[in-house]
Scaffold this active site. Structure first.
Site, short mmCIF file in Angstrom:
data_model
loop_
_atom_site.label_atom_id
_atom_site.label_comp_id
_atom_site.label_asym_id
_atom_site.label_seq_id
_atom_site.Cartn_x
_atom_site.Cartn_y
_atom_site.Cartn_z
N CYS A 38 0.16 -5.98 -1.31
CA CYS A 38 0.03 -5.33 -0.01
C CYS A 38 0.99 -5.97 1.01
O CYS A 38 2.20 -5.78 0.89
CB CYS A 38 -1.42 -5.32 0.46
SG CYS A 38 -1.73 -4.15 1.79
N HIS A 126 -4.10 -3.10 -4.54
CA HIS A 126 -4.84 -4.36 -4.61
C HIS A 126 -5.47 -4.57 -5.99
O HIS A 126 -6.63 -4.23 -6.20
CB HIS A 126 -5.94 -4.38 -3.55
CG HIS A 126 -5.44 -4.53 -2.17
ND1 HIS A 126 -5.26 -5.76 -1.57
CD2 HIS A 126 -5.05 -3.60 -1.26
CE1 HIS A 126 -4.79 -5.60 -0.35
NE2 HIS A 126 -4.66 -4.29 -0.13
N GLU A 128 -6.61 -7.25 -7.07
CA GLU A 128 -7.63 -8.30 -6.95
C GLU A 128 -8.96 -7.81 -6.41
O GLU A 128 -9.95 -8.54 -6.42
CB GLU A 128 -7.09 -9.42 -6.03
CG GLU A 128 -7.27 -9.19 -4.54
CD GLU A 128 -6.35 -8.18 -3.87
OE1 GLU A 128 -6.38 -8.09 -2.64
OE2 GLU A 128 -5.61 -7.45 -4.57
#
Length: 182
Positions: A38, A126, A128
């Site tokens: 990001c 993302h 994660e």
């Protein structure tokens, strides 16, 4: 290099971004692995002369993107197949990055993932993220987090039920493949 609420263009307000860009370029010059997520992707783009621009609207929630032909031949992205499903939350995107190879595209951004050199990777999405992380973001940022994506609040649980297994498997594959470059 992870995400954050600031813009990669706000180097006057956040001078650490300049230092981060220098560190990323140094790692890349040594062919050491770098991963930007990001804001981290946007910092990588800026570090190598690319542009970061504000999109017309927030892109937030799960989206499926196409892996480009270059991505399907890439040592990291090739393991995930023709499409990647992941969570997004960004107002800004990247373009005009010299020497970048676009690895995934779709959604609101023409460049959702890219690589520079052998081992500098960047994703607008993302890998994660978990449901708890998104809930925390909503608590911290409130309606600003979802102002252009109101479905996120009403559909959050459903989105995670429908997408999380694929997102997690693909994210783990991406990270493991990226770590193998080290």
């Amino acid at each position: 290099a992870l995400g954050g609420p600031m813009s990669a263009n706000e180097t006057d307000k956040y001078p650490f971004l300049i230092a981060t860009m220098g560190l990323i370029r140094a790692f890349a010059a040594e062919e050491r692995s770098v991963l930007g997520i990001c804001l981290g992707a946007q910092v990588i783009a800026r570090a190598f002369g690319g542009a970061v621009y504000r999109m017309e609207r927030l892109e937030s929630g799960f989206y499926t993107m196409d892996v480009t032909p270059e991505g399907r031949a890439d040592p990291v992205f090739s393991a995930i197949g023709a499409q990647v499903t992941s969570f997004h939350n960004h107002f800004e995107a990247v373009r005009d990055i010299p020497d970048a190879v676009t690895l995934a595209t779709g959604g609101a951004c023409p460049i959702q993932a890219f690589r520079i050199g052998r081992a500098t990777y960047a994703t607008q999405f993302h890998p994660e993220v978990t449901l708890d992380i998104v809930r925390d973001w909503i608590r911290k940022f409130g309606t600003a987090f979802t102002e252009h994506e109101p479905r996120l609040l009403t559909d959050l649980e459903r989105q995670f039920q429908e997408n999380f297994a694929r997102h997690r498997a693909q994210s783990q594959t991406l990270v493991r493949s990226w770590m193998a470059l080290a």
